[in-house]
Write a protein that holds these residues in place. Sequence first.
Motif, PDB file in Angstrom:
ATOM      1  N   THR A 372     -75.724 -13.727  78.859  1.00 40.12           N
ATOM      2  CA  THR A 372     -77.142 -13.432  78.618  1.00 40.12           C
ATOM      3  C   THR A 372     -77.544 -13.950  77.241  1.00 40.12           C
ATOM      4  O   THR A 372     -77.815 -13.190  76.312  1.00 40.12           O
ATOM      5  CB  THR A 372     -77.415 -11.918  78.717  1.00 40.12           C
ATOM      6  OG1 THR A 372     -76.503 -11.231  77.829  1.00 40.12           O
ATOM      7  CG2 THR A 372     -77.236 -11.422  80.139  1.00 40.12           C
ATOM      8  N   PRO A 415     -73.661  -9.557  82.397  1.00 40.88           N
ATOM      9  CA  PRO A 415     -74.133  -8.233  82.841  1.00 40.88           C
ATOM     10  C   PRO A 415     -73.075  -7.543  83.699  1.00 40.88           C
ATOM     11  O   PRO A 415     -72.631  -8.094  84.712  1.00 40.88           O
ATOM     12  CB  PRO A 415     -75.392  -8.564  83.645  1.00 40.88           C
ATOM     13  CG  PRO A 415     -75.248 -10.001  84.042  1.00 40.88           C
ATOM     14  CD  PRO A 415     -74.497 -10.653  82.920  1.00 40.88           C
ATOM     15  N   GLN A 420     -77.882  -3.560  84.965  1.00 37.89           N
ATOM     16  CA  GLN A 420     -78.076  -4.758  84.138  1.00 37.89           C
ATOM     17  C   GLN A 420     -78.334  -5.995  85.004  1.00 37.89           C
ATOM     18  O   GLN A 420     -79.209  -6.805  84.702  1.00 37.89           O
ATOM     19  CB  GLN A 420     -76.846  -4.975  83.256  1.00 37.89           C
ATOM     20  CG  GLN A 420     -76.674  -3.955  82.158  1.00 37.89           C
ATOM     21  CD  GLN A 420     -75.372  -4.144  81.407  1.00 37.89           C
ATOM     22  OE1 GLN A 420     -74.365  -4.580  81.968  1.00 37.89           O
ATOM     23  NE2 GLN A 420     -75.381  -3.807  80.115  1.00 37.89           N
ATOM     24  N   LYS A 421     -77.590  -6.111  86.080  1.00 33.19           N
ATOM     25  CA  LYS A 421     -77.753  -7.270  86.959  1.00 33.19           C
ATOM     26  C   LYS A 421     -79.119  -7.250  87.642  1.00 33.19           C
ATOM     27  O   LYS A 421     -79.780  -8.286  87.764  1.00 33.19           O
ATOM     28  CB  LYS A 421     -76.636  -7.298  88.009  1.00 33.19           C
ATOM     29  CG  LYS A 421     -75.256  -7.566  87.420  1.00 33.19           C
ATOM     30  CD  LYS A 421     -74.165  -7.490  88.470  1.00 33.19           C
ATOM     31  CE  LYS A 421     -72.786  -7.733  87.849  1.00 33.19           C
ATOM     32  NZ  LYS A 421     -71.687  -7.601  88.829  1.00 33.19           N
TER      33      LYS A 421
END
Length: 446
Positions: A372, A415, A420-421
Amino acid sequence: MGKSSVKATRRICVAKFGEDRLSKLPDDILLTIVERLNIADAARTSIYSRRWKQIPAMLSKVVITVDPFERLCQRSNKKVPYYDAAQLNSTMIEATRSILGSRSANLYTIQLLRIKFYLGDDSIFIGQNVADTMATQNVGFADFAIMTRKCGRLCTDEELLNYGRQLVSLVYTCPSAFSGLTSLKLQNLRLGESEFPKNFGISRRLEFLSLEYCDMGMLSFLELEHPQLSEHVIVDCHFEMVDLKMLKLSDFLGQATINDLHLNFKCEKIWIVPEGPRELRQVFHKLQIVELINISEDCDLSWIMFILQGSPYLKELCIRVWDHLCEVVRDEKERKEYAFSEKKDKGLEWDTSSSNFSHHNLAVLRIFGFQTEVKFMSLIGNVSDVAVSLKKIYLYNKPVCKTCQHVVRKPSRYPGSWKQKNSLRNKIIEGMCSDVEVYFPHKITC
């Protein structure tokens, strides 16, 4: 098939048919017969009649090498010591003058011209015969194999320097011969640092270069930059380091038509130059799959767009960003000693303003080693902006290597949790015109 064989063939034909019907065959059939002979026998056929005289001048393959003359000496129980190389060259001079000098300008293309001879002051005459041919004939593949009278391991420093001076003299005297070469093989010589690039720069069509026992002095640095050179062989040369400049894919691939392209950067410097679509489409017009392997984690990724822009029919783009610590040279002293580039994307000057284009065939984007970070998100955004048919994006974590998995690395920013994903997925597809599915597959091992 020697001289007696050629005569026997003609006698049999005359005896059987009462006349020389062989001479009445069409040019293309006669040419096929003569091209099966070695160059010396092919030249002899011109003495039989006016009809045969023109045939050697029509040959599409002209191979004149010192080897048959050496074998002839050996069959005559004569050894060929170093000092007899001049005599062999003298025969080569006559052969090149006879075969090449008999050709009418621009009438017949020479598809293959291969000359192998000994380097010496007299080799200039061979070079001049070839230069005259280059100036008046259409020549396809042209190959020089230049030998020396003495093996490099037996040469003194002065002898290596003398061979180097003879080569420089040959190139200087016959630049037209070298400018048309596509292949060059050299051995047992020493050139000055400025003479290597200057002499090879003359050969603008050069695709293959072989150096055997050549140098610029012990532990010297060889730097080569040539737009057409695609294969370089170095055998027993005393170069401490060889630096090959960044390549243009359009030049490197030449006339090839590529369907699948796999480039492995070995976690080091990116060695290709971004190019415009006009240059790339000549080799990428059928390209459907691209895989860019082991891009260093230190590299920016925006340059990848030039490949997408130059391959309009690309369907799948796969990118692997990973510093594989089993392969990367990490010792600072060793990296400095072997001149590893510390800036691994130096020279990648991709103009982002030129990314205003649409791609109608890319359906799948795969990124291994996704993090990320801005550079990954920017790449995904750039691809999705131009790829109007993009359907699936796969984002993989860094591969796991069982050998080096315990070595300290940068903290992972992949992630981890479902939350988060899902958040990242929504961020990626937000604002996209088409329906794109984003996947986070399980980790993989190398």
